[in-house]
Design a protein around this motif. Structure first.
Motif, PDB file in Angstrom:
ATOM      1  N   PRO A 195      42.662   2.252   9.345  1.00  0.00           N
ATOM      2  CA  PRO A 195      42.933   1.605  10.728  1.00  0.00           C
ATOM      3  C   PRO A 195      44.482   1.947  11.062  1.00  0.00           C
ATOM      4  O   PRO A 195      45.333   2.531  10.146  1.00  0.00           O
ATOM      5  CB  PRO A 195      42.912   0.331  10.473  1.00  0.00           C
ATOM      6  CG  PRO A 195      41.979   0.208   9.160  1.00  0.00           C
ATOM      7  CD  PRO A 195      42.226   1.399   8.496  1.00  0.00           C
ATOM      8  N   GLU A 196      44.788   2.210  12.257  1.00  0.00           N
ATOM      9  CA  GLU A 196      45.844   2.845  12.764  1.00  0.00           C
ATOM     10  C   GLU A 196      47.170   2.246  12.271  1.00  0.00           C
ATOM     11  O   GLU A 196      48.199   2.754  12.053  1.00  0.00           O
ATOM     12  CB  GLU A 196      45.839   2.598  14.482  1.00  0.00           C
ATOM     13  CG  GLU A 196      47.250   3.673  14.852  1.00  0.00           C
ATOM     14  CD  GLU A 196      46.892   3.791  16.575  1.00  0.00           C
ATOM     15  OE1 GLU A 196      47.925   4.571  17.124  1.00  0.00           O
ATOM     16  OE2 GLU A 196      46.042   3.297  17.089  1.00  0.00           O
ATOM     17  N   ASP A 197      47.055   0.714  12.188  1.00  0.00           N
ATOM     18  CA  ASP A 197      48.131   0.138  11.673  1.00  0.00           C
ATOM     19  C   ASP A 197      48.073  -0.268  10.193  1.00  0.00           C
ATOM     20  O   ASP A 197      49.102  -1.035   9.552  1.00  0.00           O
ATOM     21  CB  ASP A 197      48.454  -1.299  12.337  1.00  0.00           C
ATOM     22  CG  ASP A 197      46.951  -2.208  12.276  1.00  0.00           C
ATOM     23  OD1 ASP A 197      46.095  -1.590  11.519  1.00  0.00           O
ATOM     24  OD2 ASP A 197      46.851  -3.328  12.449  1.00  0.00           O
ATOM     25  N   MET A 256      38.292   2.924   7.043  1.00  0.00           N
ATOM     26  CA  MET A 256      37.430   2.714   8.042  1.00  0.00           C
ATOM     27  C   MET A 256      36.233   3.753   7.495  1.00  0.00           C
ATOM     28  O   MET A 256      34.789   3.421   8.004  1.00  0.00           O
ATOM     29  CB  MET A 256      37.872   3.287   9.333  1.00  0.00           C
ATOM     30  CG  MET A 256      39.291   2.365  10.144  1.00  0.00           C
ATOM     31  SD  MET A 256      39.761   3.145  11.550  1.00  0.00           S
ATOM     32  CE  MET A 256      38.381   3.262  12.292  1.00  0.00           C
ATOM     33  N   ALA A 257      36.485   4.965   7.131  1.00  0.00           N
ATOM     34  CA  ALA A 257      35.494   5.826   6.728  1.00  0.00           C
ATOM     35  C   ALA A 257      36.202   6.677   5.627  1.00  0.00           C
ATOM     36  O   ALA A 257      37.384   6.877   5.768  1.00  0.00           O
ATOM     37  CB  ALA A 257      35.114   6.623   7.945  1.00  0.00           C
ATOM     38  N   VAL A 308      32.661   7.683  10.661  1.00  0.00           N
ATOM     39  CA  VAL A 308      33.470   7.543  11.927  1.00  0.00           C
ATOM     40  C   VAL A 308      33.764   8.837  12.303  1.00  0.00           C
ATOM     41  O   VAL A 308      34.452   9.420  11.302  1.00  0.00           O
ATOM     42  CB  VAL A 308      34.503   6.488  11.945  1.00  0.00           C
ATOM     43  CG1 VAL A 308      35.428   6.526  12.842  1.00  0.00           C
ATOM     44  CG2 VAL A 308      33.943   5.042  11.117  1.00  0.00           C
ATOM     45  N   ARG A 309      33.670   8.890  13.356  1.00  0.00           N
ATOM     46  CA  ARG A 309      33.949  10.373  14.075  1.00  0.00           C
ATOM     47  C   ARG A 309      35.530  10.586  14.108  1.00  0.00           C
ATOM     48  O   ARG A 309      36.067   9.869  15.023  1.00  0.00           O
ATOM     49  CB  ARG A 309      33.291  10.852  15.220  1.00  0.00           C
ATOM     50  CG  ARG A 309      31.743  11.260  14.887  1.00  0.00           C
ATOM     51  CD  ARG A 309      31.593  12.491  14.200  1.00  0.00           C
ATOM     52  NE  ARG A 309      31.448  12.294  12.654  1.00  0.00           N
ATOM     53  CZ  ARG A 309      31.828  13.149  11.771  1.00  0.00           C
ATOM     54  NH1 ARG A 309      32.247  14.174  12.012  1.00  0.00           N
ATOM     55  NH2 ARG A 309      31.264  12.679  10.597  1.00  0.00           N
ATOM     56  N   PRO A 310      36.133  11.418  13.556  1.00  0.00           N
ATOM     57  CA  PRO A 310      37.753  11.566  13.733  1.00  0.00           C
ATOM     58  C   PRO A 310      37.952  12.385  15.012  1.00  0.00           C
ATOM     59  O   PRO A 310      37.056  13.170  15.532  1.00  0.00           O
ATOM     60  CB  PRO A 310      38.089  12.197  12.747  1.00  0.00           C
ATOM     61  CG  PRO A 310      37.016  13.247  12.108  1.00  0.00           C
ATOM     62  CD  PRO A 310      35.657  12.262  12.587  1.00  0.00           C
ATOM     63  N   GLU A 311      39.089  11.949  15.656  1.00  0.00           N
ATOM     64  CA  GLU A 311      39.623  12.482  17.011  1.00  0.00           C
ATOM     65  C   GLU A 311      40.615  13.679  16.530  1.00  0.00           C
ATOM     66  O   GLU A 311      40.914  14.510  17.537  1.00  0.00           O
ATOM     67  CB  GLU A 311      39.911  11.681  17.926  1.00  0.00           C
ATOM     68  CG  GLU A 311      39.025  10.611  18.505  1.00  0.00           C
ATOM     69  CD  GLU A 311      39.469   9.394  19.038  1.00  0.00           C
ATOM     70  OE1 GLU A 311      38.543   8.621  20.014  1.00  0.00           O
ATOM     71  OE2 GLU A 311      40.699   9.202  19.130  1.00  0.00           O
TER      72      GLU A 311
END
Length: 212
Positions: free
Chosen positions: A35-37, A66-67, A100-103
């Protein structure tokens, strides 16, 4: 404290590999999305941790991520495409398996090849932005986590191989070129798990005349 993300506002996967410098065994890589945080003060470069602590942190990583996924490239593939390409391929295989697909992707080290996520039904999407970070496993949480997963899963694999070929001391050296490992190669030859294009004896010569 390690940084949580390199790219702001993107789903970011951190990647690292284990076993690149070994004489035997597959090369493993892992990809982790937090997660971003996310914060965890205990995560660090796997080489700075004890085996026991790595195993404990593996459970925490798998719970909190998350993955996560692990990619593997075999000794036969390593001999065919070379270890640098194999290490990058292992990372790509780990990324392919993420649920979860990364960006975006951040990678330990200074070499990587552009990566595009697989599409449902076949083919690949757009190439994702990526950044290579020297000593990234000591700077970013997701890369540190990937280093721990790659290292622990590869160690488990080498421990299994050691039961089949105990004379090479893989329980201790995990396939790396220690003196005891090379002495065993000199005495017994190589196994089906050795990388035949590597300098087995440390003498600058390929040991292709050794067969199990």
């Amino acid at each position: 404290m390690l940084a949580s993300h390199y790219y702001n506002g993107k789903v970011e996967a951190g990647c690292d590999e284990a076993g690149r410098g070994c004489l035997a065994g597959s090369v493993y890589a892992a990809a982790v999305i937090f997660p971003e945080d996310y914060q965890n003060d205990e995560l660090n470069d796997s080489k700075q941790l004890t085996d026991k602590r790595r195993k404990q942190l593996r459970e925490i990583i798998q719970r909190d991520a998350m993955a996560w996924a692990v990619g593997i490239v075999t000794p036969e593939e390593i001999d065919h495409i070379n270890i640098l390409n194999a290490s990058i391929l292992a990372m790509h295989r780990a990324l392919d398996q993420l649920t979860v697909r990364p960006e975006a992707v951040i990678v330990d080290g200074n070499r990587f090849k552009p990566y595009a996520s697989p599409l449902i039904g076949g083919g690949r999407g757009e190439v994702l932005p990526h950044t290579t970070i020297v000593k990234g496993d000591g700077k970013y949480l997701s890369i540190a986590a990937a280093s721990i997963l790659a290292k622990t899963y590869r160690d488990d694999y080498m421990d299994l191989l050691a039961q089949e070929f105990p004379q090479y001391d893989w329980l201790s050296n995990k396939g790396y070129p220690t003196k005891k490992h090379r002495e065993a190669i000199r005495q017994y030859g190589i196994t089906p798990y050795h990388r035949k294009t590597f300098n087995m004896l440390g003498d600058g010569q390929l040991s292709l005349n050794f067969e199990y």
